[in-house]
Design a protein around this motif. Structure first.
Motif, PDB file in Angstrom:
ATOM      1  N   LEU A 167     -20.586   3.363  -3.527  1.00  0.00           N
ATOM      2  CA  LEU A 167     -19.265   3.545  -2.919  1.00  0.00           C
ATOM      3  C   LEU A 167     -18.996   5.021  -2.664  1.00  0.00           C
ATOM      4  O   LEU A 167     -18.972   5.829  -3.589  1.00  0.00           O
ATOM      5  N   LEU A 168     -18.788   5.368  -1.393  1.00  0.00           N
ATOM      6  CA  LEU A 168     -18.379   6.710  -0.995  1.00  0.00           C
ATOM      7  C   LEU A 168     -16.978   6.633  -0.404  1.00  0.00           C
ATOM      8  O   LEU A 168     -16.676   5.714   0.373  1.00  0.00           O
ATOM      9  N   SER A 169     -16.131   7.608  -0.750  1.00  0.00           N
ATOM     10  CA  SER A 169     -14.738   7.589  -0.284  1.00  0.00           C
ATOM     11  C   SER A 169     -14.381   8.878   0.436  1.00  0.00           C
ATOM     12  O   SER A 169     -14.703   9.966  -0.029  1.00  0.00           O
ATOM     13  N   TRP A 170     -13.676   8.716   1.578  1.00  0.00           N
ATOM     14  CA  TRP A 170     -13.127   9.842   2.333  1.00  0.00           C
ATOM     15  C   TRP A 170     -11.618   9.944   2.158  1.00  0.00           C
ATOM     16  O   TRP A 170     -10.967  10.707   2.851  1.00  0.00           O
ATOM     17  N   ALA A 171     -11.052   9.174   1.239  1.00  0.00           N
ATOM     18  CA  ALA A 171      -9.599   9.077   1.091  1.00  0.00           C
ATOM     19  C   ALA A 171      -9.073  10.041   0.031  1.00  0.00           C
ATOM     20  O   ALA A 171      -9.395   9.906  -1.147  1.00  0.00           O
ATOM     21  N   SER A 172      -8.255  10.988   0.456  1.00  0.00           N
ATOM     22  CA  SER A 172      -7.603  11.871  -0.508  1.00  0.00           C
ATOM     23  C   SER A 172      -6.328  11.238  -1.057  1.00  0.00           C
ATOM     24  O   SER A 172      -5.816  11.663  -2.094  1.00  0.00           O
ATOM     25  N   GLN A 173      -5.804  10.226  -0.328  1.00  0.00           N
ATOM     26  CA  GLN A 173      -4.631   9.473  -0.768  1.00  0.00           C
ATOM     27  C   GLN A 173      -5.106   8.064  -1.134  1.00  0.00           C
ATOM     28  O   GLN A 173      -5.268   7.226  -0.256  1.00  0.00           O
ATOM     29  N   LEU A 174      -5.353   7.802  -2.409  1.00  0.00           N
ATOM     30  CA  LEU A 174      -6.011   6.557  -2.794  1.00  0.00           C
ATOM     31  C   LEU A 174      -5.321   5.937  -4.005  1.00  0.00           C
ATOM     32  O   LEU A 174      -5.265   6.545  -5.080  1.00  0.00           O
ATOM     33  N   GLU A 175      -4.797   4.711  -3.820  1.00  0.00           N
ATOM     34  CA  GLU A 175      -4.146   3.997  -4.904  1.00  0.00           C
ATOM     35  C   GLU A 175      -5.205   3.341  -5.797  1.00  0.00           C
ATOM     36  O   GLU A 175      -6.290   2.979  -5.340  1.00  0.00           O
ATOM     37  N   SER A 226      -5.223   0.370  -7.090  1.00  0.00           N
ATOM     38  CA  SER A 226      -5.525  -1.008  -6.678  1.00  0.00           C
ATOM     39  C   SER A 226      -6.530  -1.037  -5.530  1.00  0.00           C
ATOM     40  O   SER A 226      -7.397  -1.922  -5.467  1.00  0.00           O
ATOM     41  N   THR A 227      -6.442  -0.058  -4.640  1.00  0.00           N
ATOM     42  CA  THR A 227      -7.378   0.025  -3.518  1.00  0.00           C
ATOM     43  C   THR A 227      -8.781   0.359  -4.018  1.00  0.00           C
ATOM     44  O   THR A 227      -9.770  -0.234  -3.582  1.00  0.00           O
ATOM     45  N   LEU A 228      -8.856   1.298  -4.939  1.00  0.00           N
ATOM     46  CA  LEU A 228     -10.149   1.689  -5.489  1.00  0.00           C
ATOM     47  C   LEU A 228     -10.792   0.532  -6.250  1.00  0.00           C
ATOM     48  O   LEU A 228     -12.005   0.318  -6.148  1.00  0.00           O
ATOM     49  N   VAL A 229      -9.998  -0.232  -6.983  1.00  0.00           N
ATOM     50  CA  VAL A 229     -10.524  -1.409  -7.701  1.00  0.00           C
ATOM     51  C   VAL A 229     -11.131  -2.396  -6.711  1.00  0.00           C
ATOM     52  O   VAL A 229     -12.248  -2.890  -6.908  1.00  0.00           O
ATOM     53  N   GLN A 230     -10.411  -2.679  -5.628  1.00  0.00           N
ATOM     54  CA  GLN A 230     -10.938  -3.605  -4.620  1.00  0.00           C
ATOM     55  C   GLN A 230     -12.230  -3.070  -4.004  1.00  0.00           C
ATOM     56  O   GLN A 230     -13.192  -3.822  -3.802  1.00  0.00           O
ATOM     57  N   ALA A 231     -12.250  -1.783  -3.697  1.00  0.00           N
ATOM     58  CA  ALA A 231     -13.435  -1.199  -3.069  1.00  0.00           C
ATOM     59  C   ALA A 231     -14.638  -1.267  -4.001  1.00  0.00           C
ATOM     60  O   ALA A 231     -15.762  -1.548  -3.565  1.00  0.00           O
ATOM     61  N   ALA A 270      -2.890   5.063  10.138  1.00  0.00           N
ATOM     62  CA  ALA A 270      -2.313   5.791   9.021  1.00  0.00           C
ATOM     63  C   ALA A 270      -2.488   5.045   7.700  1.00  0.00           C
ATOM     64  O   ALA A 270      -2.664   5.662   6.655  1.00  0.00           O
ATOM     65  N   GLY A 271      -2.443   3.724   7.721  1.00  0.00           N
ATOM     66  CA  GLY A 271      -2.578   2.955   6.487  1.00  0.00           C
ATOM     67  C   GLY A 271      -1.267   2.926   5.709  1.00  0.00           C
ATOM     68  O   GLY A 271      -0.609   3.959   5.544  1.00  0.00           O
ATOM     69  N   ARG A 272      -0.880   1.773   5.250  1.00  0.00           N
ATOM     70  CA  ARG A 272       0.406   1.642   4.552  1.00  0.00           C
ATOM     71  C   ARG A 272       0.350   2.303   3.178  1.00  0.00           C
ATOM     72  O   ARG A 272      -0.660   2.238   2.483  1.00  0.00           O
ATOM     73  N   GLN A 273       1.498   2.916   2.793  1.00  0.00           N
ATOM     74  CA  GLN A 273       1.638   3.379   1.417  1.00  0.00           C
ATOM     75  C   GLN A 273       2.676   2.548   0.669  1.00  0.00           C
ATOM     76  O   GLN A 273       2.704   2.541  -0.559  1.00  0.00           O
ATOM     77  N   PHE A 274       3.537   1.826   1.412  1.00  0.00           N
ATOM     78  CA  PHE A 274       4.488   0.911   0.798  1.00  0.00           C
ATOM     79  C   PHE A 274       4.364  -0.454   1.447  1.00  0.00           C
ATOM     80  O   PHE A 274       4.189  -0.554   2.674  1.00  0.00           O
ATOM     81  N   SER A 275       4.451  -1.509   0.657  1.00  0.00           N
ATOM     82  CA  SER A 275       4.458  -2.864   1.206  1.00  0.00           C
ATOM     83  C   SER A 275       5.701  -3.049   2.066  1.00  0.00           C
ATOM     84  O   SER A 275       6.652  -2.247   2.017  1.00  0.00           O
ATOM     85  N   ARG A 276       5.713  -4.120   2.844  1.00  0.00           N
ATOM     86  CA  ARG A 276       6.883  -4.390   3.688  1.00  0.00           C
ATOM     87  C   ARG A 276       8.136  -4.600   2.834  1.00  0.00           C
ATOM     88  O   ARG A 276       9.225  -4.117   3.166  1.00  0.00           O
ATOM     89  N   THR A 277       7.979  -5.323   1.736  1.00  0.00           N
ATOM     90  CA  THR A 277       9.119  -5.561   0.850  1.00  0.00           C
ATOM     91  C   THR A 277       9.640  -4.260   0.255  1.00  0.00           C
ATOM     92  O   THR A 277      10.851  -4.005   0.225  1.00  0.00           O
ATOM     93  N   GLU A 278       8.716  -3.408  -0.196  1.00  0.00           N
ATOM     94  CA  GLU A 278       9.117  -2.135  -0.788  1.00  0.00           C
ATOM     95  C   GLU A 278       9.750  -1.221   0.247  1.00  0.00           C
ATOM     96  O   GLU A 278      10.724  -0.498  -0.043  1.00  0.00           O
ATOM     97  N   ALA A 279       9.225  -1.232   1.468  1.00  0.00           N
ATOM     98  CA  ALA A 279       9.796  -0.397   2.529  1.00  0.00           C
ATOM     99  C   ALA A 279      11.238  -0.808   2.825  1.00  0.00           C
ATOM    100  O   ALA A 279      12.116   0.051   3.013  1.00  0.00           O
ATOM    101  N   LYS A 280      11.490  -2.112   2.868  1.00  0.00           N
ATOM    102  CA  LYS A 280      12.856  -2.581   3.122  1.00  0.00           C
ATOM    103  C   LYS A 280      13.785  -2.241   1.961  1.00  0.00           C
ATOM    104  O   LYS A 280      14.996  -2.065   2.162  1.00  0.00           O
TER     105      LYS A 280
END
Length: 397
Positions: A10-18, A20-25, A327-337
């Motif tokens: 696994l190689l990552s180019w993401a400086s903004q990485l949650e 949960s995303t890393l676990v999935q990757a 851009a990729g989401r940083q907040f879910s739709r529910t959280e954004a609302k």
């Protein structure tokens, strides 16, 4: 940026990485058939099974949920001969502002997920595309009985983060720009094959059941690839259909006739195809990523209210010749609302013509990662050719 190694494959180019995303990757990268490694793009965020923004090379297998349910989703952009001065002159001449253009676009292109074209004979270019898709389905014996209205879906936008925009580049040239995929018919195809893969892997220990796979050499694998190819083609033609309608509506609003395009880019960011990586031919799944082979052009959108980019691939082998898809989401739709209001959205959309509605609060730019950070992270994957800023936005409802 240079990639960071987040695991053996696994190689990552993401400086903004949650987390949960890393676990999935990491779960995806640990599958036995990965070769040579999974590449995590700068815009990566959690998704179904595998993270959105993941590039997945596999030997002898494909994971339908990793491809995603919006098969062939992607972008199309067309540069025109017009400039900002031409648009301003037309507004002054007619007294008809961009609101009139937005309403004409909304009338020409069905917007919501369940909304179809009234018919298929309204535009001269539609019939040839439907005929091509019919012939492709017949040749591959693609079962479309689950979507009897698929023909009326061609040329419809859908909802969520799908959009249509009128943009200006760094030289104030006018671009037509939109984001959509394979609509309901592609979703039905994807959901069917995800269920088939899960049945086929019923006795296999998986870190996540949405990483269920189909093995090459089986009838189920062949059936999926044939259906997938059809859905990818539908998505490509769906964008072309909407772009032709958008171009016609814009030309009419400008008071001209004929073709005024100088360039068109149509690219997927949810798909699978065979490519050479790590010295072998693999099935490469780009889930929320674009082709960035050397010299290949693609489009990377920001969000409503932020910049987008026309880019050219650098052919980075470590990045599996891929780049981020947005851009990729940083907040879910529910959280954004929960966090933002309609007034917040209005403040972010100053100077942009859009439909002022509370239903779009979950699409506010603040719900997404900073596109400029994403593009900085991607600097060894692509080079920027044009920078686009929108002056009109039409969202899928």
């Amino acid at each position: 940026m240079s990639p960071t190694r987040e695991g053996p494959t696994l190689l990552s180019w993401a400086s903004q990485l949650e987390v949960s995303t890393l676990v999935q990757a990491r779960q995806t990268a640990a599958m036995a058939f990965i070769h040579p490694h999974v590449a995590l793009m700068p815009d990566a965020h959690s998704g179904k099974g595998s993270a959105v923004g993941t590039v997945i090379p596999t030997r002898g297998a494909v994971m339908p949920a990793a491809v995603g349910v919006d098969i062939g989703c992607g972008m199309i952009a067309a540069r025109t001969t017009f400039t900002r001065a031409d648009v301003d002159a037309r507004i002054a001449e007619t007294g008809s502002g961009l609101a009139a253009l937005r309403e004409a676009v909304e009338d020409a292109i069905p917007l919501s997920p369940g909304n179809y074209n009234r018919g298929t004979g309204d535009w001269r270019f539609t019939a040839a595309r439907i005929r091509e898709l019919e012939e492709l389905a017949d040749a591959g014996d693609v079962d479309l009985s689950h979507s009897p209205k698929w023909r009326r879906q061609l040329g419809s936008l859908g909802g969520g983060n799908h959009f249509i925009e009128l943009c200006l580049d760094e030289a104030d040239r006018v671009w037509l720009f939109l984001h959509s995929g394979s609509r309901g018919v592609g979703n039905k195809i994807a959901q069917h094959h995800i269920r088939v893969a899960q049945r086929m892997c019923a006795g296999v220990r998986l870190p996540n059941r949405d990483l269920a796979y189909l093995s090459e050499g089986t009838a189920e694998f062949d059936r999926y690839l044939t259906d997938l190819h059809w859905a990818q083609r539908f998505a490509y033609l769906n964008r072309a259909e909407m772009m032709d309608r958008f171009a016609a509506v814009f030309a009419r609003w400008m008071g001209v006739s004929g073709n005024h395009e100088t360039e068109r880019i149509n690219c997927h960011h949810n798909y699978t195809r065979q490519e050479m990586h790590g010295g072998e031919q693999v099935w490469l799944t780009r889930k929320g990523a674009v082709d960035a082979h050397a010299g290949v052009r693609a489009v990377i959108p920001g969000s409503m209210g932020t910049r987008s980019y026309v880019v050219e691939g650098l052919g980075n082998a470590d990045g599996l010749c891929s780049a981020p898809h947005g851009a990729g989401r940083q907040f879910s739709r529910t959280e954004a609302k929960r966090r933002f209001t309609q007034d917040d959205l209005r403040a972010r959309m100053v100077g942009i013509e859009y439909r002022d509605s509370a239903e779009f609060v979950d699409e506010i730019p603040d719900a997404y990662k900073d596109i400029d950070v994403v593009m900085e992270d991607a600097r060894d994957l692509v080079r920027v050719v044009h920078e686009l800023r929108q002056i009109l936005n039409v969202k899928g409802t």
